[in-house]
Every structure is written in structure tokens, then in C-alpha cells.
Design an enzyme around this catalytic site. Structure first.
Site, mmCIF file in Angstrom:
data_model
loop_
_atom_site.group_PDB
_atom_site.id
_atom_site.type_symbol
_atom_site.label_atom_id
_atom_site.label_comp_id
_atom_site.label_asym_id
_atom_site.label_seq_id
_atom_site.Cartn_x
_atom_site.Cartn_y
_atom_site.Cartn_z
ATOM 1 N N LYS A 27 -7.474 -11.323 -6.173
ATOM 2 C CA LYS A 27 -8.148 -11.903 -5.517
ATOM 3 C C LYS A 27 -10.058 -11.453 -5.264
ATOM 4 O O LYS A 27 -9.225 -9.474 -5.786
ATOM 5 C CB LYS A 27 -8.358 -12.094 -3.767
ATOM 6 C CG LYS A 27 -8.910 -12.520 -3.089
ATOM 7 C CD LYS A 27 -8.257 -12.518 -1.254
ATOM 8 C CE LYS A 27 -8.679 -11.216 -1.158
ATOM 9 N NZ LYS A 27 -8.307 -10.820 0.448
ATOM 10 N N LYS A 59 1.041 -0.871 0.214
ATOM 11 C CA LYS A 59 -0.110 0.080 -0.029
ATOM 12 C C LYS A 59 0.740 1.303 0.340
ATOM 13 O O LYS A 59 0.514 2.087 -0.226
ATOM 14 C CB LYS A 59 -1.359 0.340 1.256
ATOM 15 C CG LYS A 59 -2.496 -1.347 0.879
ATOM 16 C CD LYS A 59 -3.151 -1.018 2.182
ATOM 17 C CE LYS A 59 -4.341 -1.935 1.833
ATOM 18 N NZ LYS A 59 -5.196 -1.861 3.155
ATOM 19 N N LYS A 72 -12.297 -4.805 -2.604
ATOM 20 C CA LYS A 72 -12.894 -4.094 -2.680
ATOM 21 C C LYS A 72 -11.634 -2.864 -3.733
ATOM 22 O O LYS A 72 -11.962 -1.662 -4.473
ATOM 23 C CB LYS A 72 -13.109 -2.741 -1.770
ATOM 24 C CG LYS A 72 -14.327 -3.364 -1.090
ATOM 25 C CD LYS A 72 -15.745 -3.653 -2.254
ATOM 26 C CE LYS A 72 -17.016 -3.568 -1.530
ATOM 27 N NZ LYS A 72 -18.129 -3.261 -2.866
#
Length: 340
Positions: free
Chosen positions: A200, A116, A203
């Protein structure tokens, strides 16, 4: 006297108005089944959601919406404890104690933080995002959870929880913390992004690659029919060479109970379009009652809040005892609690 059931803890962030099919097949269905054999504690982990700086009003709505979807999926607030993380202050309190037990380099090696950080850039990274795995460890250790349902992407965070629990016991004496184990249910379906079948369903993935549980039938059909497939025409099970088709077969199998082998036989000589059309009907039919139950819970927010308040009271009764025990080992509070 009956033997106590092993305790399980798990949670999902309220980062959207709707959970998605991956959450449902990979987590919620498993949670519901675990209620028969385990002492289950399930949480809407809203403190974790703060790492993306949500709008306060939106977050409050999403907390309720997520809890309603837990209940609609079959989480029983009588058999399990269902609560909102921020309503139990010991989560934040134990996180601070664990912060003081965790090495800076140890926390910095967490894969999700590194990923991230690379995507968002240094100016967008908060201390909260860095500290996310420590809060997750506190979530687990706060309830003396022996088992934690995890996917592969959460294994590293669970390992940190295990490391910190073992460190507590080594530094302050056995009994300070329960060392949790991963609970892997082999039959749990792993659902991938419809547009990027190597990733996967998430969101953070492709906007058209997820099926949201609250999507209307037209949206569901459109997303399945536009799902990425693979070269060739034959419908076979080959996750390496045909990940798109394999993903569609996995979803079909998980929702109907039919094996992949049975489905492959059924679709011999048929085209990808046949599979997609049939799968769209399967998904729409499977999610219709779920959406109806969710809507009923959301129509009475007062009652939903009462369910969550009762769950928070039950959760805090456990959390308070565990926190006092751990805090006493650090030298905080009354010394008598350290022997608990």
C-alpha cells in the site's frame, strides 16, 4: 423531529508535511462524501504521532498542514467536527480506563505492533507504540461512533475497539459503550506504492513510491514516469500478473471517473509510456486546486487555529459526556453519571 444521523469517526496522523495520494483517494474523498449522510467527526490524531518521537516544532507545523489539507479536500468544518486530538483530554483519560480492561497478551497480538517491533528492534519500541491500538479504541468509543471507515490494515484495531466496547457492556451493563461497525465503501480506490506495487502507498514505503499531494508538477511527473510496471507491453487489467499497470489504471480511474474497462480500451495498442505520460497530466491537473486551497489556509494560521479550536470545543462537549458515563461505570466520579 428528524432522526439523528449515524455518527462516524476517523483520523489521520500528522507524520509528514504532506498527505499522499493514497490518503486522498482512500480516505479524504470518502470523508467528504460521508458528510451528506452521516454525523462526521474527523481528527488530526497528533497523540498517535508521538510514537515516532517527532521534533516538537515540526509536529506543530504538521498538525496545521494536515488540518489545512483536510479542509482543502472538502471537509466542511460547519457540517462536520474537525479538531486536533490532543486538544480533547478525554482521549488520554479514556485510554487509561481501556488499558485497565485490556489483556496484555491481547494488546501484544496486534499485527502492526509486531511488525514495527521486528523492524525497529526492542530498544526502539516504546510503551506508547504498544498502547497505540488502545488509544485508537478510545478515539472511537469516546464519541459513541457507530461507524468507522477502515482499510484492511486497520481492521484488527477496529475489532479490538468492538471487543472492548462489548466488554464494557458485559461487565458494567448495557449502554456503557456503543459497539462500532466497519464502514467499507466498495468503490474506494486502494492505491499502491509506485515502486513496490504489492504494498500500500505509505509514508513508510519506498521514498519514490508515493505521490505527495503537495508535490510540484515536475516531481509528480517524474515519480509516475519512473513507476514500476511489468513484463510485456500490453496495457491490461491484471492485478496479479501486472500489479504495477493495475495500480496506474486504478489511480487514473479514481481521478477521472472513467472505468478501468474504458481505460483499457482507450490504450489498446499503446505502450506503458503513453499511459504514464497521460496519467501524470491527470494527477497534476487534479491536485493543482488542492494545493492552492491548502496554501490559502496555511497563509492564515490564526484563522486555521480558530477553526480547530471551535472544532475541539464541539468535540469535547461530546467526549466529556461519554467519558463521564464510562468513568462512572468504573466507580469514578459521581454515581449519577453511570446511568447516562
Amino acid at each position: 423531529m428528524p432522526t439523528p444521523k449515524p455518527r462516524v469517526f476517523s483520523g489521520i496522523q500528522p507524520t509528514a508535511d504532506s498527505l499522499h495520494l493514497g490518503n486522498y483517494l482512500g480516505a479524504l474523498k470518502q470523508w467528504v462524501a460521508l458528510q451528506d449522510d452521516y454525523d462526521c467527526i474527523y481528527s488530526v490524531v497528533d497523540l498517535h504521532a508521538l510514537t515516532v518521537n517527532p521534533d516538537p516544532a515540526v509536529l506543530r507545523h504538521r498538525v496545521r498542514a494536515t488540518a489545512a489539507q483536510f479542509l482543502a479536500a472538502g471537509v466542511d468544518a460547519e457540517r462536520s467536527i474537525l479538531f486536533v486530538q490532543s486538544q480533547v483530554p478525554q482521549h488520554a483519560q479514556l485510554t487509561w480506563l481501556l488499558n485497565c480492561l485490556t489483556g496484555f497478551g491481547e494488546a501484544g497480538r496486534m499485527t502492526q505492533f509486531k511488525d514495527k517491533s521486528a523492524k525497529l528492534g526492542e530498544k526502539s519500541i516504546t510503551v506508547g507504540l504498544f498502547d497505540y491500538p488502545i488509544l485508537m479504541a478510545a478515539d472511537i468509543l469516546l464519541y459513541d461512533a457507530r461507524l468507522v471507515p477502515v482499510g484492511e490494515d486497520q481492521r484488527q484495531h477496529l475489532e479490538l475497539s468492538r471487543t472492548l466496547a462489548a466488554r464494557l457492556n458485559s461487565r458494567y451493563g448495557e449502554g456503557a459503550a456503543v459497539v462500532p461497525e466497519a464502514l467499507i465503501v466498495k468503490q474506494t480506490a486502494k492505491i499502491y506504492d509506485l515502486q513496490e506495487p504489492g504494498a500500500k502507498m505509505s509514508k513508510t514505503g519506498h521514498p519514490a513510491g508515493i505521490i505527495e499531494l503537495m508535490d510540484d508538477p515536475k516531481t509528480i511527473a517524474k515519480r509516475i514516469k519512473s513507476a514500476v510496471t511489468d513484463s510485456g507491453q500490453e496495457i491490461t487489467w491484471d492485478p496479479r500478473e501486472k500489479p504495477g499497470v493495475a495500480n496506474l489504471l486504478s489511480i487514473y480511474s479514481a481521478l477521472t471517473g472513467r472505468t478501468v474497462e474504458q481505460l483499457v480500451n482507450d490504450y489498446q495498442g499503446k505502450l506503458y509510456g503513453h499511459l504514464k505520460a497521460d496519467l501524470a497530466e491527470v494527477v497534476i491537473e487534479a491536485l493543482a486546486p488542492f494545493r492552492e486551497r491548502t496554501a490559502l489556509y496555511l497563509q492564515d494560521p490564526g484563522q486555521l487555529d480558530r477553526v480547530l479550536d471551535q472544532g475541539a470545543e464541539r468535540a469535547e462537549a461530546i467526549a466529556r459526556t461519554v467519558y463521564q458515563r464510562v468513568a462512572a461505570r468504573f466507580g469514578l466520579g459521581q454515581a449519577g453519571a453511570a446511568a447516562g
